[in-house]
Write a protein that holds these residues in place. Sequence first.
Motif, short mmCIF file in Angstrom:
data_model
loop_
_atom_site.label_atom_id
_atom_site.label_comp_id
_atom_site.label_asym_id
_atom_site.label_seq_id
_atom_site.Cartn_x
_atom_site.Cartn_y
_atom_site.Cartn_z
N ASN A 32 0.85 -1.19 0.00
CA ASN A 32 0.00 0.00 0.00
C ASN A 32 0.89 1.24 0.00
O ASN A 32 2.10 1.15 0.20
CB ASN A 32 -0.95 -0.01 1.19
CG ASN A 32 -0.19 -0.13 2.50
OD1 ASN A 32 0.75 0.63 2.74
ND2 ASN A 32 -0.55 -1.10 3.32
N LEU A 33 0.28 2.37 -0.25
CA LEU A 33 1.06 3.58 -0.52
C LEU A 33 1.82 4.09 0.70
O LEU A 33 2.88 4.67 0.57
CB LEU A 33 0.12 4.69 -1.02
CG LEU A 33 -0.50 4.42 -2.39
CD1 LEU A 33 -1.49 5.50 -2.74
CD2 LEU A 33 0.60 4.34 -3.45
N SER A 34 1.29 3.87 1.88
CA SER A 34 1.90 4.48 3.05
C SER A 34 2.87 3.54 3.76
O SER A 34 3.28 3.78 4.88
CB SER A 34 0.80 4.92 4.02
OG SER A 34 -0.02 3.80 4.28
N GLN A 35 3.27 2.47 3.05
CA GLN A 35 4.09 1.46 3.71
C GLN A 35 5.49 1.98 4.05
O GLN A 35 6.08 2.75 3.28
CB GLN A 35 4.23 0.26 2.78
CG GLN A 35 4.69 -0.99 3.46
CD GLN A 35 4.70 -2.14 2.49
OE1 GLN A 35 4.19 -2.04 1.39
NE2 GLN A 35 5.30 -3.22 2.90
N ALA A 36 6.01 1.58 5.18
CA ALA A 36 7.38 1.96 5.53
C ALA A 36 8.35 1.24 4.60
O ALA A 36 8.06 0.15 4.12
CB ALA A 36 7.65 1.57 6.98
N ARG A 37 9.52 1.88 4.34
CA ARG A 37 10.45 1.31 3.36
C ARG A 37 11.45 0.37 4.00
O ARG A 37 12.64 0.59 3.93
CB ARG A 37 11.18 2.42 2.63
CG ARG A 37 10.27 3.17 1.70
CD ARG A 37 11.07 3.90 0.67
NE ARG A 37 10.16 4.76 -0.07
CZ ARG A 37 9.95 6.03 0.23
NH1 ARG A 37 10.58 6.58 1.23
NH2 ARG A 37 9.10 6.74 -0.48
N ASN A 38 10.98 -0.68 4.64
CA ASN A 38 11.90 -1.65 5.22
C ASN A 38 11.96 -2.86 4.30
O ASN A 38 11.26 -3.85 4.52
CB ASN A 38 11.44 -2.02 6.62
CG ASN A 38 12.44 -2.93 7.28
OD1 ASN A 38 13.61 -2.94 6.92
ND2 ASN A 38 11.97 -3.70 8.24
N PHE A 39 12.78 -2.72 3.22
CA PHE A 39 12.80 -3.77 2.21
C PHE A 39 14.17 -4.41 2.12
O PHE A 39 15.17 -3.79 2.51
CB PHE A 39 12.48 -3.17 0.83
CG PHE A 39 11.07 -2.73 0.69
CD1 PHE A 39 10.03 -3.51 1.18
CD2 PHE A 39 10.76 -1.53 0.08
CE1 PHE A 39 8.72 -3.10 1.03
CE2 PHE A 39 9.46 -1.12 -0.07
CZ PHE A 39 8.43 -1.90 0.41
N VAL A 40 14.21 -5.63 1.57
CA VAL A 40 15.52 -6.22 1.25
C VAL A 40 16.05 -5.54 -0.01
O VAL A 40 15.32 -4.82 -0.70
CB VAL A 40 15.43 -7.76 1.04
CG1 VAL A 40 14.92 -8.43 2.28
CG2 VAL A 40 14.58 -8.08 -0.15
#
Lengths: 499, 177, 112
Positions: free
Chosen positions: C58-66
């Motif tokens: 979703n648009l407001s997701q925090a950017r904790n990505f691999v």
Amino acid sequence: MNYLPLFTALPLLGAFLIPLLSKIWERLSDIISNVITTLLLILSVYSLFLLPIFGKVYVYEIGKWAIKPIPLGIVFTFDNLSLLMVLVINLLSFACSLYSITYLDNYTARWKFWTLFLLMVAGLNGVAITGDLFNLFVFIEISAISSYALVAFGVEKEDLEASFKYQIIGEIAGLTILLAIALIYAKTSTLNMADIANTFAKESKGPLFWFIISLLTFGFLIKSALFPFHFWLPDAHSQAPAPISAMLSGIFIKVVGVYALSRLIFNIFGLNRLNASHYFNLLLILGIFSIVIAGFIALKQENYKRLLAYSTISQVGYIFVGLGLANFWSITGALSLIFAHALGKGLLFLTAGPVEKEAGSLDIHLLSNFKKRMSFYGIVYTLGALSLAGIPPFLGFFPKIFLILGAIKGKRFEVAIILGIFSLLTLAYLLKITNKVFTKKEGEEVKGVSSIVISFLFLVFLIFILGLFYLNYLEPNLISKATEAVISGVEYARLVLIK
Amino acid sequence: MIELYILLIISIGAGIVAVEIKDLLASAISLGIVGFSVAIMFILTQAPDLAIVQIVVEVLTVVIFVGVILKTTHIDTTLEDKLNVRDYLTKGIFALFGIFFLLFSILALKELPQFGMPIMKIASHYLVKGFEEIRAANQVAAVILDFRGYDTLGEATVLFTSVIGVLTILRKIGKIK
Amino acid sequence: MLPYLGCIILFLIGIYAILTKRNLIKIAIGFCLLEYSVNLFFAFIGYKKDALAPIYANLSQARNFVDPIPQALVLTAIVIGLGTTALLLSVALRIYEKYKTFDIKEIKRLKE
């Protein structure tokens, strides 16, 4: 110079068009590929005059992803070293594609040959101009895979066997390089070569650094067939069709092996004789072993193309001696040897084609009993051999002189003596073929065939004219600038990122 | 992450079986085990795109292997011979090389960032730009189709090359005599 | 560091198969193992602890990505590997048609 992507895009266009259009008329594939190699040659000669206007490096950003402040996209970096390689690639591929028009009458499915040939040219051009590490790997694989298939183009027993061996060894090298790229990415978190150079310049040289260097060196030494990684080359280069042998021996091992390695160790990792003398001594020793061992094996060979293949290993040894000495003169010698050897060895391998067609064999013993006269091929062969062995006034004379000067400059007199003596050995084993195959013949003269003759004349003309204008034109305008690009080391990164 | 270690051990075991077993069909199946464990490891390391591609490619690879083996023979006859001195010598040299390589790599790998903590210098920019400029939900798609789209062209070219290469090699007659 | 080491061991098994086995199919299998090990190594490099796959739900997701880059590279490498495997096996098939064996000892036609 925003036409830079055309160096890969044009041959790719040709490769994709040929399978479609050759259904209409198979000869159309000849026309398409020759037009494309001619255009590539024109572009690369044009770049020779255009690059000085843009300074030392021209950077092309693919997809307009700016290299500043963070190199997000893939870039092409075109400096004088790339220019030298692109020129050599396109000169020889022009001659080989011209030659193949007639030569391919001996084979079925000529459109497949042309498709793979253009893919190989695209891959080689890509390797020479890319400024991105993973992109380099992709282009190495494109050129390698097409060369595996081309080696087995005749689908005879020996061709298939040579191709299998070549594929396995080549892929070990490819995957070792990929492992090294993975380690580099893990450490630096970037794939742009200039950015990597900047990151490594700040690091101390620990085990990881040397592990990466050893993986890369291992991979690229296999690709360039330096002793003791040479064992696959004589099979692959002697079984391939003649124009492919010429391309593989003339440029493939130098672009994918020597160029890629020297770009990485000099420009990216910033190694030089001061901070890594052991590494360069290793290259020097392996180079000398290559010269000596492959030279003696070549002398004993009884097959036309195998002799030339061993001679290639020996000449690659000269190139690595130049890189190993790593001073200005020796690298000038190594780079001009890349140029001279590409044209000279290309020419020698190309003569094997019509000789095999006339005599039905490449066994030197059988050829010496072959009665017909082949004086035209004999003269062409001998001129090429004289150039390779370093006889003035041909092009091949200057690299040897520069290498010997470099050895004296580096206070390695024993190396200078070895280089001098083994140039005579080169002459001996190359003239063995002239002596046994082309002289003391009676009977009727063999008639030359059109496009093959034109390609021979083109290469002989180049060897002669470039030899005459070497000191006046070629050296100051191309070779010494390319040497400067190698010697200046991580200066490359600054030039690329300054834009 | 205990699953990851179990899968790694499984894939190493299956790899050894694939290399050493006498029946080539069983060998191809063991290779399949390695490939599918790799696919599951891709899921565990949060790479669903890779897992999907790996499963497809693995199925294709095993099918090609089985196809070739069924057309030819499924017994590895080379294992029947007794080992001679030369075989032991190669194995010995390889063992030395392997130990050296392993030790060197242990030293080298210590210098890498720890497992699970990548630096992500460029990648952090990708994650912002991929969303704001490219408007892609899947960031891997943004990388392969936009930032590094040129590599994907190369990838397609490799596939094309190998198709033409296979067609070239499967010709019955190559040279016109 | 242990997962990295696992990849290196798999890599060595592949090299072992290529260098010591005499059966062409076994050599091809060794090549596949090499390729998987390098791909896996890339995937491990990009892994970030307690992070999610790099897909915005979703648009407001925090950017904790691999890290998405190694994944993109592996995608390319897997396909390249498939291409080379197919080419290698087609050559092996043709060699079997000509020699009726996969044993390299009996195939050695080319002189030293």
